[in-house]
Scaffold this active site. Sequence first.
Site, PDB file in Angstrom:
ATOM      1  N   HIS A   1     -13.459  -1.065  -3.261  1.00  0.00           N
ATOM      2  CA  HIS A   1     -12.711  -0.529  -2.126  1.00  0.00           C
ATOM      3  C   HIS A   1     -13.243  -1.103  -0.813  1.00  0.00           C
ATOM      4  O   HIS A   1     -13.207  -0.437   0.231  1.00  0.00           O
ATOM      5  CB  HIS A   1     -12.793   1.005  -2.117  1.00  0.00           C
ATOM      6  CG  HIS A   1     -11.511   1.679  -1.712  1.00  0.00           C
ATOM      7  ND1 HIS A   1     -10.750   2.435  -2.575  1.00  0.00           N
ATOM      8  CD2 HIS A   1     -10.847   1.701  -0.543  1.00  0.00           C
ATOM      9  CE1 HIS A   1      -9.697   2.914  -1.955  1.00  0.00           C
ATOM     10  NE2 HIS A   1      -9.724   2.480  -0.705  1.00  0.00           N
TER      11      HIS A   1
ATOM     12  N   SER B   1       0.821  -1.199   0.000  1.00  0.00           N
ATOM     13  CA  SER B   1       0.000   0.000   0.000  1.00  0.00           C
ATOM     14  C   SER B   1       0.859   1.255   0.000  1.00  0.00           C
ATOM     15  O   SER B   1       1.890   1.327   0.669  1.00  0.00           O
ATOM     16  CB  SER B   1      -0.909   0.015   1.231  1.00  0.00           C
ATOM     17  OG  SER B   1      -1.593   1.245   1.342  1.00  0.00           O
TER      18      SER B   1
ATOM     19  N   TYR C   1      -1.798   5.985  -5.404  1.00  0.00           N
ATOM     20  CA  TYR C   1      -2.761   7.052  -5.669  1.00  0.00           C
ATOM     21  C   TYR C   1      -2.012   8.119  -6.467  1.00  0.00           C
ATOM     22  O   TYR C   1      -1.010   8.667  -5.989  1.00  0.00           O
ATOM     23  CB  TYR C   1      -3.270   7.683  -4.372  1.00  0.00           C
ATOM     24  CG  TYR C   1      -4.163   6.817  -3.529  1.00  0.00           C
ATOM     25  CD1 TYR C   1      -5.515   6.683  -3.824  1.00  0.00           C
ATOM     26  CD2 TYR C   1      -3.660   6.153  -2.413  1.00  0.00           C
ATOM     27  CE1 TYR C   1      -6.350   5.891  -3.029  1.00  0.00           C
ATOM     28  CE2 TYR C   1      -4.469   5.370  -1.613  1.00  0.00           C
ATOM     29  CZ  TYR C   1      -5.814   5.250  -1.927  1.00  0.00           C
ATOM     30  OH  TYR C   1      -6.626   4.469  -1.141  1.00  0.00           O
TER      31      TYR C   1
ATOM     32  N   LYS D   1      -7.258  -0.274 -10.156  1.00  0.00           N
ATOM     33  CA  LYS D   1      -8.071  -0.783  -9.052  1.00  0.00           C
ATOM     34  C   LYS D   1      -9.269   0.144  -8.836  1.00  0.00           C
ATOM     35  O   LYS D   1      -9.091   1.338  -8.587  1.00  0.00           O
ATOM     36  CB  LYS D   1      -7.245  -0.861  -7.768  1.00  0.00           C
ATOM     37  CG  LYS D   1      -8.002  -1.356  -6.549  1.00  0.00           C
ATOM     38  CD  LYS D   1      -7.067  -1.453  -5.345  1.00  0.00           C
ATOM     39  CE  LYS D   1      -7.781  -1.991  -4.113  1.00  0.00           C
ATOM     40  NZ  LYS D   1      -8.694  -0.980  -3.522  1.00  0.00           N
TER      41      LYS D   1
ATOM     42  N   THR E   1      -5.053   3.053  -7.867  1.00  0.00           N
ATOM     43  CA  THR E   1      -6.413   3.164  -7.346  1.00  0.00           C
ATOM     44  C   THR E   1      -7.091   4.356  -8.008  1.00  0.00           C
ATOM     45  O   THR E   1      -6.622   5.485  -7.911  1.00  0.00           O
ATOM     46  CB  THR E   1      -6.396   3.337  -5.819  1.00  0.00           C
ATOM     47  OG1 THR E   1      -5.821   2.161  -5.231  1.00  0.00           O
ATOM     48  CG2 THR E   1      -7.796   3.525  -5.278  1.00  0.00           C
TER      49      THR E   1
END
Length: 375
Positions: A250, A103, A134, A226, A160
């Site tokens: 999510h 992450s 991100y 994603k 994402t």
Amino acid sequence: MTVQDFETAARTRLDPVHADFIAGGAGDEITVRANEEAFRRLRLLPRVLRGSAVRTQEVTVAGSRARTPVLLSPTAFHKLCDEEGELATARAAAAAGAIMIVSMASTVAVEDIAEAARGAGADGAPAPLWFQLYLQPDLEFTEALVRRATDAGCTALVVTVDSPVRGAHERDLRNGFLDLPDGLRCAHMVDPHEGGRVRSIAMSPEISWAHLDWLRGITSLPILLKGVLHPEDARLAVRHGADGLLLSNHGGRQLDTVPATVELLPEIRAAVAGRVPVVLDGGVRRGTDVVKALALGASAVGIGRPVMWALAEGGEKGVRRLLELLREEVDQALALCGACGVQDLTPDLVRAPAWGPPPLPLPGADTARPGGVVS
């Protein structure tokens, strides 16, 4: 013995505020519940007399080989669950031969995670690591993160795309959980050019397909998106050069009331028409869930919250046991479905009733779950 056992045990160890952060979702948490409920309503229709003494679970997704079709979806702040945080998770994933998606909101830097995973595999082979991203408005900072992930040995990027703004997590607001405890930080958001200042992860309402085109131009790594849920967006993703999709809502943490991901899987698979792999994320709690998703066309599945529960319950050993448990359940389901391996799973093995409300509980059944809903 089950994923539910890890959740129950973890709740006795975690700060209740942190447990709510992990478990919670957006709004009324309708999608949080729907992800699991949708799997329960699917039925398996097995074949017989097609046995094999050995069943295989190996998969290759976006160029990364794994010994299991269960990968570790990106989840934030592992040090809320265990003092070693993502280091423990990485070693457990490597031992299982599972792809771990690091992450961007990790409490340990990707370089250290890669070092922990290196050599931890059962056969000594490098463990596959992907990096979740991100896209930040500061593209220079974003490019530096991509370079860090690449230099650390990550073999794919997972972008994402469902978070132009943050979902409203009412549990966290009620609990006043607005920042990490003292001593913890997002390791990837430390800016060396600003005296070690820790940036906030910025959500970007202006994110567009042009940003994906920009990212495609600065990296040769496979890029998976994603959070694509609409079939038309899946088609656009392929046109813009995406190398795969992580079909994810999510975990119900962004827009509440969107459908369960397994409900959308057949449409998304049809939209991409086999041109890119589709990994399903959301609600996977049993080996039978894994088999259902693969039979409906997923290339692999991801788990998020279960990893956090296992980490809280037993650290590295807990995550190892979780992955072993799911592997055992998948193997049993394959045998009982008459499949020699995951490659033998086909849509005719699944029956999907009309997507209506879940059945009522049997009289006297105890349906309460400790600490509220978890997905």
